[in-house]
Design a protein around this motif. Sequence first.
Motif, PDB file in Angstrom:
ATOM      1  N   ASP A 181       0.827  -1.211   0.000  1.00  0.00           N
ATOM      2  CA  ASP A 181       0.000   0.000   0.000  1.00  0.00           C
ATOM      3  C   ASP A 181       0.860   1.259   0.000  1.00  0.00           C
ATOM      4  O   ASP A 181       2.015   1.233   0.399  1.00  0.00           O
ATOM      5  CB  ASP A 181      -0.914   0.030   1.227  1.00  0.00           C
TER       6      ASP A 181
ATOM      7  N   GLU B 168      -3.909   0.511  -2.996  1.00  0.00           N
ATOM      8  CA  GLU B 168      -4.608   0.050  -1.805  1.00  0.00           C
ATOM      9  C   GLU B 168      -5.139  -1.356  -2.058  1.00  0.00           C
ATOM     10  O   GLU B 168      -5.727  -1.633  -3.098  1.00  0.00           O
ATOM     11  CB  GLU B 168      -5.758   1.000  -1.479  1.00  0.00           C
TER      12      GLU B 168
ATOM     13  N   ASN C 253      -6.123  -3.079   2.897  1.00  0.00           N
ATOM     14  CA  ASN C 253      -5.257  -3.218   4.073  1.00  0.00           C
ATOM     15  C   ASN C 253      -4.657  -4.621   4.200  1.00  0.00           C
ATOM     16  O   ASN C 253      -4.370  -5.091   5.313  1.00  0.00           O
ATOM     17  CB  ASN C 253      -6.013  -2.842   5.355  1.00  0.00           C
TER      18      ASN C 253
ATOM     19  N   ASP D 116       0.569   4.721   3.636  1.00  0.00           N
ATOM     20  CA  ASP D 116      -0.887   4.898   3.613  1.00  0.00           C
ATOM     21  C   ASP D 116      -1.426   5.661   4.818  1.00  0.00           C
ATOM     22  O   ASP D 116      -2.623   5.973   4.869  1.00  0.00           O
ATOM     23  CB  ASP D 116      -1.607   3.558   3.456  1.00  0.00           C
TER      24      ASP D 116
END
Length: 244
Positions: free
Chosen positions: A129, A142, A145, A182
């Motif tokens: 990410d 992305e 997660n 991120d």
Amino acid sequence: MNIYSVLQIGDYHINHCEDFLITKKIGSNKILCAVMDGCSTAMESQFASALFGKILRKISIEKGYKELYETSKVDSLEDELKAVLKELFKEIIVLKNHLMLDEKELLTTVILLLYDMKTDKGIILSIGDGLISINGKITEFERDNKPDYLAYHLKEDFEEWYANQTQKIFFSQMKDVSIATDGISSFTTVKKINHNEKMDPVNYLLTDTENIDSEELLSLKLKKLEHYYGMKPTDDLAIIRITK
């Protein structure tokens, strides 16, 4: 050319900042930058991100020395970035075996930026990410997660693994380029403010030119986001921004 960087622990983290960053010149013409984000659900995530950073710094220094006596050798920018990653692979495998590390101790994302000042060209590769801004155009990588960490692939053939890397961006004529973990997308309101002004933290940090003449550009922006707009990142944050 100006290089700004900042590293900040997230508001939801207590003991350690699990992000890390490095900026290192390679020879006289190239710069290697990297931001790392250790996996919070793994083991001692701050160790993984810092370890990757220290190894990348070592590789940069060694490549700089080699350029002194390999003056006739000319590789493409992507070939050079690939060589850096290949060396990182080797070093991580050696240290994993030498220190008897668990895979969970090596989980960190990596965003690498290699820029050639002489040709004014660059390449950015995101492993996991993160967010990239190139001359005002923002790209976010992305994966819900669930990053595909480099450490998951240490037993694979490097050439095959590298061929499957798609989060890659080439650029030229650099004016304003940034790489960020991120955490930059995790800003939230943490205290009340006495005005109705709104601010987009991503654009403010990566494209806005307020305080552009200050070496503390990013730190000043983070302070203003906190104290004037009442906003802080809940996740750890690492940013490197380069302007010309």
